[in-house]
Design an enzyme around this catalytic site. Structure first.
Site, PDB file in Angstrom:
ATOM      1  CG  HIS A 125      -2.119   0.882  10.095  1.00 15.78           C
ATOM      2  ND1 HIS A 125      -1.692   2.155  10.331  1.00 15.78           N
ATOM      3  CD2 HIS A 125      -1.102   0.068  10.380  1.00 15.78           C
ATOM      4  CE1 HIS A 125      -0.474   2.100  10.761  1.00 15.78           C
ATOM      5  NE2 HIS A 125      -0.092   0.848  10.802  1.00 15.78           N
ATOM      6  CB  CYS A 136       8.141   1.053  -2.122  1.00 16.68           C
ATOM      7  SG  CYS A 136       8.014   2.759  -1.607  1.00 16.68           S
TER       8      CYS A 136
HETATM    9  C1  PEP Z   1       3.351   5.245   0.262  1.00 22.37           C
HETATM   10  O1  PEP Z   1       2.876   6.309   0.662  1.00 22.37           O
HETATM   11  O2  PEP Z   1       3.024   4.708  -0.831  1.00 22.37           O
HETATM   12  C2  PEP Z   1       4.338   4.520   1.081  1.00 22.37           C
HETATM   13  C3  PEP Z   1       4.971   3.470   0.626  1.00 22.37           C
HETATM   14  O3  PEP Z   1       4.542   4.966   2.342  1.00 22.37           O
HETATM   15  P1  PEP Z   1       3.515   4.675   3.582  1.00 22.37           P
HETATM   16  O4  PEP Z   1       2.439   3.742   3.089  1.00 22.37           O
HETATM   17  O5  PEP Z   1       4.334   4.108   4.660  1.00 22.37           O
HETATM   18  O6  PEP Z   1       3.017   6.063   3.838  1.00 22.37           O
END
Ligand code: PEP
Ligand code: MG
Length: 556
Positions: A186, A486
């Site tokens: 985070h 992403c």
């Molecule tokens: C991922 O897991 O790469 C993603 C983009 O989703 P999050 O980081 O929100 O789990």
């Protein structure tokens, strides 16, 4: 003496300045017994302190906006958790002072969380932070957290709680370095959202002396201790050159021979839109809608509230793509009204799309809110599901989208190895893929993304991860579909070149990374990207893959 420490660079840029450590002193109040007649007064003190801390967290959230705001509001809720408060009261009733009652109740809750498994590590840090704030208020001592300083400094910490990262003032905080935290934690995501250079998982960070001059390279992960004046000048010159080049960079993402790779922004809500626009995002590649749900984990936000937030983001990108991810709850983002509390292993449990398929009403409300928000807007709306495991998942999601009357493209995130391996089957049901490399790395290497000690395995340069990216991208190409990235991998400029070589069709990242990726991508032809990708896949480890790609691109 000049010395270099190496961690994981998670947010680009170079910062040179003096070290200031985070105020993390654990305040242990004395365990003296208080007379029974004082209990009501202590109860009132505890209650007032909790309320004040919750209000302070909410105020900080309002100041910070964006993803940080949702995280801080979740912390405020944590402070006021009724069960925790009941435990504080019980302890005060049998003779604890307000501060000792809070201290012990939080310790008991912390032990409970810690025993529930590593996945809760991030929340434990948040909980400790809330406890420290309440206890500091009750003891009348300064709040733990960001140091008071009028001079710019480099912040060092064991780990940064969201409450602190949200408060970092980019004009004062030159960069930050943490001992813990992985590249997809985070804190790393928030640092990128703020655009502050950062290095995480740096062994020995907490032992670096207060006031030491350091140079932090948020791209390489190198932290130089006491660099010579000459080295500082060199680094400053390189950083200034890089900054000037970045400021001059504009236009769409493309290779030097004109192969287009749209550069999109990851956003958590309307507050992140200005940075996306300033950095020239060509749209949004990941709208993490769960941040709207973290405000109150006891129930879903109303349809009206959802429509309002979605519309604010959608209307900022006329004629552009906006990829909205439906609610991704569970595991590290539990919601009381959706997430079972008794799962033995929540990261492998009911989360993401699995949660929504068990709660079709929540999914329906969200999809209908999206349809209403997009109504009449010239945006290209795309909607995708998190944690799609197989064709049936993709089919169920597409059916729900159609039933909600959504006029959009439907897609699947590839975050589970099974989805990458059988991407072709999934593309029978949906129109695009988006690789969530953070979770894809977590599940490929069985390495919890919140555990800093496992950073080596969460490194998106791992060739096994690149193989899975290639597998999904190949399937998309064969099916005439798009396949973006992403996850945080897209924000590493050199890796972005490799991802392009693997056939990825768009890259979505925290807005501050866009100019870095744009500038690096523009240096190489598509053929060079492909050769770098081949070299990286042929390596046996992340370090070797990075070096192999670098070697190909530097023409050595
Ligand atoms: C991922 O897991 O790469 C993603 C983009 O989703 P999050 O980081 O929100 O789990
Ligand atoms: Mg994910």
């Amino acid at each position: 003496m000049e010395k270099t420490l190496r961690g994981v660079g998670v947010s680009h840029g170079v910062a040179i300045g003096q070290v200031r450590h985070m105020g993390t002193a654990v305040l242990e109040p004395p365990a003296t017994q208080i007379p029974t007649e004082d209990a009501p007064r202590e109860q009132a003190r505890a209650q007032a302190a909790v309320e004040a801390v919750a209000a302070d967290l909410i105020a900080r959230g309002n100041l910070a906006g964006g993803e940080a705001q949702a995280v801080l509001e979740a912390q405020a809720l944590m402070a006021q958790d009724p069960e925790l408060m009941a435990d504080v009261s019980r302890r005060i009733a049998v003779g604890s002072s307000a501060e000792r009652g809070v201290y012990d109740a939080f310790a008991a809750y912390r032990a409970l969380l810690a025993s529930a498994g590593d996945y809760l590590a991030g929340r434990v840090a948040d909980l400790d932070d809330v406890r420290n704030r309440i206890v500091a208020r009750l003891l009348g001592v300064p709040m733990p957290g960001v140091p008071d300083s009028d001079e710019p400094y480099v912040l060092f910490a064991r780990d940064l709680a969201p409450a602190d990262t949200a408060l970092l003032d980019p004009t004062l905080v030159l960069g930050f370095v943490t001992e813990e935290g992985g590249p997809t934690s985070h804190s790393a995501i928030l640092a990128r959202a703020m655009g502050v250079p950062a290095v995480v998982a740096l062994p020995g960070a907490i032992e670096v002396g207060e006031g030491t001059v350091v140079a932090v390279d948020g791209s390489s992960g190198d932290v130089l201790l006491e660099p010579s004046q000459k080295k500082q000048d060199e680094l400053r010159a390189v950083a200034a050159e890089r900054k000037a080049a970045l400021a001059a960079s504009s236009g769409p993402g493309q290779t030097s021979d004109g192969h287009r790779v749209p550069l999109l922004a990851n956003v958590g809500g309307p507050a992140d839109v200005p940075a996306a626009l300033e950095n020239g995002a060509e749209g949004v590649g990941l709208f993490r809608t769960e941040f709207l749900f973290l405000d109150d984990s006891a129930k879903a936000p109303s349809a009206e509230k959802q429509v309002e937030a979605y519309r604010k983001v959608l209307e900022a990108f006329p004629g552009r793509r906006v990829v909205v991810r439906v609610l991704d709850a569970g595991a590290d983002k539990p919601l009381d009204f959706l997430t079972p509390g008794d799962e033995p292993n929540p990261a492998l449990g009911v989360r993401g799309l699995r949660t929504l398929l068990e709660h079709p009403d929540v999914l329906r409300t969200q999809l209908k809110a999206l349809a209403e928000a997009a109504d009449g807007l010239p945006v290209h709306l795309e909607v995708m599901a998190p944690m799609v495991a197989d064709r049936k998942d993709a089919k169920d999601f597409a059916t729900a989208c159609r039933e909600a009357g959504l006029d959009a493209k439907f897609g699947a995130m590839v975050e589970i190895p099974s989805a990458a391996l059988r991407a072709r089957a999934i593309l029978q049901e949906v129109e695009f893929l988006s690789l969530g490399t953070n979770d894809l790395a977590q599940y490929t290497f069985a390495a919890d993304r919140q555990v800093g000690a496992l950073a080596r395995l969460q490194d998106p340069w791992q060739p096994a991860l690149l193989d899975l990216v290639a597998s999904a991208a190949d399937a998309a190409r064969a099916s005439g579909r798009s396949c973006g990235v992403c996850g945080e991998a897209a924000s590493d400029p050199l890796l972005a070149v490799v991802l392009t070589g693997l056939g990825v069709t768009s890259l979505s990242m925290g807005a501050a990374s866009i100019p870095y990726v744009r500038t690096t991508l523009a240096k190489y032809t598509l053929a060079q990207c492909r050769r770098a990708a081949e070299a990286a896949r042929a390596a046996d480890g992340a370090e070797e893959a990075r070096a192999a790609a670098q070697q190909v691109l530097s023409g050595e």
